[in-house]
Design a protein around this motif. Structure first.
Motif, mmCIF file in Angstrom:
data_model
loop_
_atom_site.group_PDB
_atom_site.id
_atom_site.type_symbol
_atom_site.label_atom_id
_atom_site.label_comp_id
_atom_site.label_asym_id
_atom_site.label_seq_id
_atom_site.Cartn_x
_atom_site.Cartn_y
_atom_site.Cartn_z
ATOM 1 N N ALA A 13 13.207 15.131 -31.212
ATOM 2 C CA ALA A 13 12.404 14.245 -30.367
ATOM 3 C C ALA A 13 13.265 13.569 -29.305
ATOM 4 O O ALA A 13 12.813 13.334 -28.190
ATOM 5 C CB ALA A 13 11.713 13.198 -31.230
ATOM 6 N N HIS A 14 14.505 13.283 -29.654
ATOM 7 C CA HIS A 14 15.436 12.651 -28.703
ATOM 8 C C HIS A 14 16.508 13.679 -28.354
ATOM 9 O O HIS A 14 17.255 14.127 -29.226
ATOM 10 C CB HIS A 14 16.071 11.415 -29.334
ATOM 11 N N LEU A 15 16.598 14.056 -27.083
ATOM 12 C CA LEU A 15 17.571 15.060 -26.651
ATOM 13 C C LEU A 15 18.917 14.425 -26.331
ATOM 14 O O LEU A 15 18.987 13.395 -25.666
ATOM 15 C CB LEU A 15 17.059 15.804 -25.420
ATOM 16 N N HIS A 16 19.953 15.075 -26.793
ATOM 17 C CA HIS A 16 21.315 14.655 -26.500
ATOM 18 C C HIS A 16 21.597 14.880 -25.019
ATOM 19 O O HIS A 16 21.052 15.795 -24.400
ATOM 20 C CB HIS A 16 22.283 15.473 -27.357
ATOM 21 N N ASP A 17 22.460 14.069 -24.438
ATOM 22 C CA ASP A 17 22.794 14.178 -23.022
ATOM 23 C C ASP A 17 23.358 15.558 -22.662
ATOM 24 O O ASP A 17 23.168 16.047 -21.558
ATOM 25 C CB ASP A 17 23.780 13.078 -22.619
ATOM 26 N N GLU A 18 24.046 16.216 -23.611
ATOM 27 C CA GLU A 18 24.569 17.563 -23.350
ATOM 28 C C GLU A 18 23.443 18.555 -23.054
ATOM 29 O O GLU A 18 23.619 19.479 -22.274
ATOM 30 C CB GLU A 18 25.404 18.073 -24.526
ATOM 31 N N VAL A 19 22.294 18.354 -23.669
ATOM 32 C CA VAL A 19 21.153 19.238 -23.433
ATOM 33 C C VAL A 19 20.671 19.085 -21.985
ATOM 34 O O VAL A 19 20.341 20.076 -21.329
ATOM 35 C CB VAL A 19 20.008 18.962 -24.430
ATOM 36 N N PHE A 20 20.664 17.883 -21.482
ATOM 37 C CA PHE A 20 20.280 17.680 -20.076
ATOM 38 C C PHE A 20 21.252 18.399 -19.139
ATOM 39 O O PHE A 20 20.838 19.032 -18.165
ATOM 40 C CB PHE A 20 20.216 16.189 -19.740
ATOM 41 N N THR A 21 22.526 18.338 -19.446
ATOM 42 C CA THR A 21 23.529 19.043 -18.640
ATOM 43 C C THR A 21 23.289 20.546 -18.697
ATOM 44 O O THR A 21 23.346 21.240 -17.671
ATOM 45 C CB THR A 21 24.952 18.692 -19.121
ATOM 46 N N TYR A 22 23.000 21.058 -19.884
ATOM 47 C CA TYR A 22 22.694 22.489 -20.057
ATOM 48 C C TYR A 22 21.514 22.894 -19.173
ATOM 49 O O TYR A 22 21.583 23.880 -18.443
ATOM 50 C CB TYR A 22 22.390 22.754 -21.533
ATOM 51 N N ILE A 23 20.443 22.119 -19.223
ATOM 52 C CA ILE A 23 19.247 22.434 -18.441
ATOM 53 C C ILE A 23 19.554 22.383 -16.943
ATOM 54 O O ILE A 23 19.085 23.227 -16.179
ATOM 55 C CB ILE A 23 18.078 21.504 -18.817
ATOM 56 N N GLU A 24 20.370 21.434 -16.533
ATOM 57 C CA GLU A 24 20.749 21.334 -15.120
ATOM 58 C C GLU A 24 21.557 22.545 -14.657
ATOM 59 O O GLU A 24 21.468 22.941 -13.500
ATOM 60 C CB GLU A 24 21.576 20.063 -14.875
ATOM 61 N N CYS A 25 22.305 23.152 -15.556
ATOM 62 C CA CYS A 25 23.217 24.241 -15.190
ATOM 63 C C CYS A 25 22.669 25.650 -15.411
ATOM 64 O O CYS A 25 23.126 26.599 -14.763
ATOM 65 C CB CYS A 25 24.514 24.104 -15.987
ATOM 66 N N ILE A 26 21.737 25.830 -16.322
ATOM 67 C CA ILE A 26 21.377 27.188 -16.753
ATOM 68 C C ILE A 26 20.803 28.061 -15.633
ATOM 69 O O ILE A 26 21.144 29.227 -15.522
ATOM 70 C CB ILE A 26 20.435 27.191 -17.975
ATOM 71 N N GLN A 27 19.953 27.503 -14.808
ATOM 72 C CA GLN A 27 19.290 28.340 -13.806
ATOM 73 C C GLN A 27 20.295 29.032 -12.879
ATOM 74 O O GLN A 27 20.117 30.193 -12.531
ATOM 75 C CB GLN A 27 18.287 27.524 -13.002
ATOM 76 N N SER A 28 21.364 28.352 -12.523
ATOM 77 C CA SER A 28 22.356 28.964 -11.640
ATOM 78 C C SER A 28 23.071 30.141 -12.306
ATOM 79 O O SER A 28 23.596 31.010 -11.616
ATOM 80 C CB SER A 28 23.363 27.926 -11.155
ATOM 81 N N THR A 29 23.062 30.205 -13.649
ATOM 82 C CA THR A 29 23.704 31.335 -14.327
ATOM 83 C C THR A 29 22.886 32.608 -14.224
ATOM 84 O O THR A 29 23.405 33.700 -14.440
ATOM 85 C CB THR A 29 23.995 31.025 -15.819
ATOM 86 N N PHE A 30 21.595 32.500 -13.900
ATOM 87 C CA PHE A 30 20.728 33.679 -13.796
ATOM 88 C C PHE A 30 20.974 34.489 -12.526
ATOM 89 O O PHE A 30 20.804 35.709 -12.509
ATOM 90 C CB PHE A 30 19.242 33.291 -13.775
ATOM 91 N N ALA A 31 21.299 33.797 -11.415
ATOM 92 C CA ALA A 31 21.319 34.406 -10.080
ATOM 93 C C ALA A 31 22.078 35.734 -9.993
ATOM 94 O O ALA A 31 21.543 36.707 -9.454
ATOM 95 C CB ALA A 31 21.853 33.411 -9.054
ATOM 96 N N PRO A 32 23.298 35.841 -10.521
ATOM 97 C CA PRO A 32 24.018 37.117 -10.377
ATOM 98 C C PRO A 32 23.358 38.290 -11.113
ATOM 99 O O PRO A 32 23.697 39.439 -10.877
ATOM 100 C CB PRO A 32 25.392 36.821 -10.980
ATOM 101 N N TYR A 33 22.416 37.992 -11.988
ATOM 102 C CA TYR A 33 21.800 39.023 -12.831
ATOM 103 C C TYR A 33 20.311 39.209 -12.538
ATOM 104 O O TYR A 33 19.626 39.936 -13.258
ATOM 105 C CB TYR A 33 22.034 38.675 -14.314
#
Length: 127
Positions: A13-33
C-alpha cells in the motif's frame, strides 16, 4: 512477431521511494529495443480466478528485442529498485503470428492428440 514482457506485481500500500525512481527510469530503457507500455500498473477486472496485484504489459517488436531489453545493463541496473520492494512474476512471451487462426490450431491439436504426437507451437505462422 510482436512479443510482450508481462509482469504480475503485488505492490504494498505504501511504495518505497526506490520504486518511484524505478518508475521514473524504466521507460527510457525501452527505447533502444522498440518497447512501449501497453498496460502499466493497473488492477485488472478479474472475471475468473484470482489476480491479487497489478498488471504491466510492455510490447516489443520481437522476443529477441524483449530479451535484449530485460538483459540490458540499463534495465538490470534499475531492476533491484523494484524487486527489493515489490514481489511479482515477470515473463516474456511471443504474440501470435499475423493471420493466426485458432481453428487451425485446434485442428493441429486434434491431429497431434490422436497420433500422440507433439503439441504444436501456437505462435508460429504455420499454426
Amino acid at each position: 512477431m510482436t512479443a510482450y514482457a508481462v509482469a504480475h506485481l503485488r505492490p504494498a500500500a505504501h511504495l518505497h521511494d526506490e520504486v518511484f525512481t524505478y518508475i521514473e527510469c524504466i521507460q527510457s530503457t525501452f527505447a533502444p529495443y522498440g518497447g512501449a507500455f501497453l498496460v502499466h500498473g493497473v488492477t485488472p477486472e478479474v472475471l475468473e480466478g484470482e489476480w491479487p496485484g497489478a498488471l504491466v504489459v510492455v510490447g516489443f517488436p520481437t522476443l529477441r528485442d524483449a530479451r535484449a531489453w530485460y538483459d540490458s545493463e540499463a534495465y538490470q541496473e534499475i531492476a533491484p529498485l523494484r524487486t527489493r520492494h515489490i514481489p511479482g512474476d515477470v515473463i516474456l512471451v511471443d504474440g501470435v503470428a499475423p493471420g493466426y487462426d485458432a481453428s487451425r490450431t485446434v485442428a493441429e491439436l486434434r491431429t497431434a492428440q490422436a497420433g500422440a504426437g507433439a503439441v504444436p507451437d501456437r505462435g508460429t505462422a504455420a499454426s
